[in-house]
Design a protein around this motif. Structure first.
Motif, short mmCIF file in Angstrom:
data_model
loop_
_atom_site.label_atom_id
_atom_site.label_comp_id
_atom_site.label_asym_id
_atom_site.label_seq_id
_atom_site.Cartn_x
_atom_site.Cartn_y
_atom_site.Cartn_z
N ALA A 1 89.07 -4.65 -17.83
CA ALA A 1 90.24 -4.50 -18.70
C ALA A 1 91.31 -3.67 -18.01
O ALA A 1 92.47 -4.07 -17.96
CB ALA A 1 89.83 -3.87 -20.02
N GLU A 2 90.93 -2.52 -17.50
CA GLU A 2 91.87 -1.67 -16.77
C GLU A 2 91.10 -0.86 -15.74
O GLU A 2 90.05 -0.28 -16.05
CB GLU A 2 92.60 -0.74 -17.73
CG GLU A 2 93.70 0.05 -17.07
CD GLU A 2 94.55 0.83 -18.06
OE1 GLU A 2 95.39 1.60 -17.59
OE2 GLU A 2 94.36 0.69 -19.28
N TYR A 3 91.62 -0.83 -14.54
CA TYR A 3 90.96 -0.09 -13.47
C TYR A 3 92.03 0.60 -12.65
O TYR A 3 92.95 -0.03 -12.15
CB TYR A 3 90.16 -1.03 -12.57
CG TYR A 3 89.41 -0.30 -11.48
CD1 TYR A 3 88.07 0.05 -11.66
CD2 TYR A 3 90.03 0.06 -10.30
CE1 TYR A 3 87.38 0.73 -10.67
CE2 TYR A 3 89.34 0.74 -9.31
CZ TYR A 3 88.02 1.08 -9.50
OH TYR A 3 87.34 1.76 -8.52
N PHE A 4 91.91 1.91 -12.55
CA PHE A 4 92.79 2.67 -11.67
C PHE A 4 91.97 3.76 -11.01
O PHE A 4 91.29 4.53 -11.67
CB PHE A 4 93.96 3.30 -12.43
CG PHE A 4 94.92 4.00 -11.50
CD1 PHE A 4 95.92 3.29 -10.87
CD2 PHE A 4 94.79 5.35 -11.22
CE1 PHE A 4 96.79 3.91 -9.98
CE2 PHE A 4 95.64 5.98 -10.34
CZ PHE A 4 96.64 5.27 -9.72
N PHE A 5 92.04 3.83 -9.68
CA PHE A 5 91.33 4.84 -8.91
C PHE A 5 92.26 5.36 -7.83
O PHE A 5 92.85 4.58 -7.08
CB PHE A 5 90.08 4.24 -8.27
CG PHE A 5 89.38 5.17 -7.32
CD1 PHE A 5 88.71 6.28 -7.78
CD2 PHE A 5 89.41 4.93 -5.96
CE1 PHE A 5 88.07 7.13 -6.90
CE2 PHE A 5 88.77 5.77 -5.06
CZ PHE A 5 88.09 6.88 -5.54
N SER A 6 92.41 6.67 -7.77
CA SER A 6 93.22 7.31 -6.74
C SER A 6 92.43 8.48 -6.16
O SER A 6 92.08 9.40 -6.90
CB SER A 6 94.54 7.81 -7.32
OG SER A 6 95.22 8.61 -6.38
N LYS A 7 92.12 8.42 -4.87
CA LYS A 7 91.37 9.50 -4.24
C LYS A 7 92.05 10.85 -4.42
O LYS A 7 91.40 11.86 -4.56
CB LYS A 7 91.17 9.22 -2.75
CG LYS A 7 90.21 8.11 -2.47
CD LYS A 7 90.03 7.90 -0.98
CE LYS A 7 89.10 6.73 -0.74
NZ LYS A 7 88.89 6.47 0.68
N GLN A 8 93.38 10.84 -4.41
CA GLN A 8 94.12 12.09 -4.48
C GLN A 8 94.34 12.60 -5.91
O GLN A 8 94.66 13.77 -6.09
CB GLN A 8 95.50 11.92 -3.82
CG GLN A 8 95.46 11.67 -2.33
CD GLN A 8 95.06 10.24 -1.97
OE1 GLN A 8 95.24 9.31 -2.75
NE2 GLN A 8 94.49 10.06 -0.79
N GLU A 9 94.18 11.75 -6.92
CA GLU A 9 94.47 12.16 -8.29
C GLU A 9 93.35 11.78 -9.26
O GLU A 9 93.49 10.84 -10.06
CB GLU A 9 95.77 11.50 -8.75
CG GLU A 9 96.99 11.88 -7.91
CD GLU A 9 98.23 11.17 -8.39
OE1 GLU A 9 98.78 11.61 -9.41
OE2 GLU A 9 98.62 10.18 -7.75
N PRO A 10 92.24 12.50 -9.25
CA PRO A 10 91.11 12.17 -10.13
C PRO A 10 91.47 12.14 -11.61
O PRO A 10 90.89 11.37 -12.37
CB PRO A 10 90.09 13.27 -9.85
CG PRO A 10 90.47 13.83 -8.53
CD PRO A 10 91.94 13.64 -8.38
N ALA A 11 92.44 12.93 -12.02
CA ALA A 11 92.82 12.97 -13.44
C ALA A 11 93.41 11.65 -13.92
O ALA A 11 93.42 11.36 -15.11
CB ALA A 11 93.82 14.10 -13.68
N ARG A 12 93.89 10.82 -13.01
CA ARG A 12 94.48 9.53 -13.38
C ARG A 12 93.46 8.39 -13.38
O ARG A 12 93.79 7.27 -13.78
CB ARG A 12 95.62 9.19 -12.42
CG ARG A 12 96.80 10.15 -12.57
CD ARG A 12 97.97 9.73 -11.73
NE ARG A 12 98.43 8.41 -12.17
CZ ARG A 12 99.08 7.57 -11.38
NH1 ARG A 12 99.35 7.87 -10.14
NH2 ARG A 12 99.48 6.39 -11.82
N ASP A 13 92.23 8.64 -12.95
CA ASP A 13 91.21 7.60 -12.92
C ASP A 13 91.02 6.98 -14.30
O ASP A 13 91.00 7.68 -15.31
CB ASP A 13 89.86 8.15 -12.44
CG ASP A 13 89.86 8.50 -10.97
OD1 ASP A 13 90.83 8.18 -10.26
OD2 ASP A 13 88.86 9.11 -10.53
N LYS A 14 90.86 5.66 -14.32
CA LYS A 14 90.61 4.95 -15.58
C LYS A 14 89.79 3.70 -15.26
O LYS A 14 90.21 2.87 -14.46
CB LYS A 14 91.92 4.57 -16.24
CG LYS A 14 91.76 4.12 -17.66
CD LYS A 14 93.11 4.02 -18.32
CE LYS A 14 92.95 4.11 -19.81
NZ LYS A 14 94.22 4.19 -20.49
#
Length: 149
Positions: A84-97
């Motif tokens: 449904a929704e996937y977001f991963f950023s090595k630098q910004e764990p708070a934005r992971d979804k």
């Protein structure tokens, strides 16, 4: 020509670092289809998976999807799964979804490393429940009406 190749290379790196690609098909056994909707096509090894993608497995079929953050989803036969929704950023764990949907069938998920980093980022919706997982190796099946182990 080299300038164009360099531009394409940097665009691909930037695109992948922004989290637009969620993962890829790592294993296929039997009939597996991938697509944004009912117009799904047969899956292929290494096929990129992104937000909005549906994965369907047929009778006596399985698929393994490995995501950019390291988590693995194993889809068993006769399953319908959606990223449904996937977001991963090595630098910004708070934005992971990581929001997934299992509308039928059975899946196994290994999320241990990802959920240590972003404990509230993961959710899995089924026809009757939404599950939040904080570091686990688990199985969900949409029978009776939903079984979690």
């Amino acid at each position: 020509m080299k300038r164009l190749q360099a531009s394409v290379f940097f665009f691909v790196i930037l695109w992948s670092s922004l989290g637009f690609a969620a993962g890829s098909i790592e294993m296929i056994d039997g009939n597996v289809w991938v697509g944004p909707d009912a117009s799904a096509a047969p899956a292929s090894l290494g096929q990129r998976i992104s937000s909005g993608t549906n994965i369907n497995t047929g009778s006596k079929s399985r698929a393994v999807v490995r995501f950019e953050d390291g988590q693995v989803i194993v889809l068993h036969e006769n399953s319908t799964f959606r990223v449904a929704e996937y977001f991963f950023s090595k630098q910004e764990p708070a934005r992971d979804k990581f929001q997934f949907e299992l509308t039928r069938g059975t899946l196994r998920s290994v999320t241990v490393a990802m959920t240590r980093r972003s404990p509230r980022a993961f959710s899995l919706s089924t026809p009757t429940q939404t599950i939040g997982i904080i570091g686990a190796d688990f199985v969900v099946s949409t029978i009776n009406p939903v079984y979690v182990h």
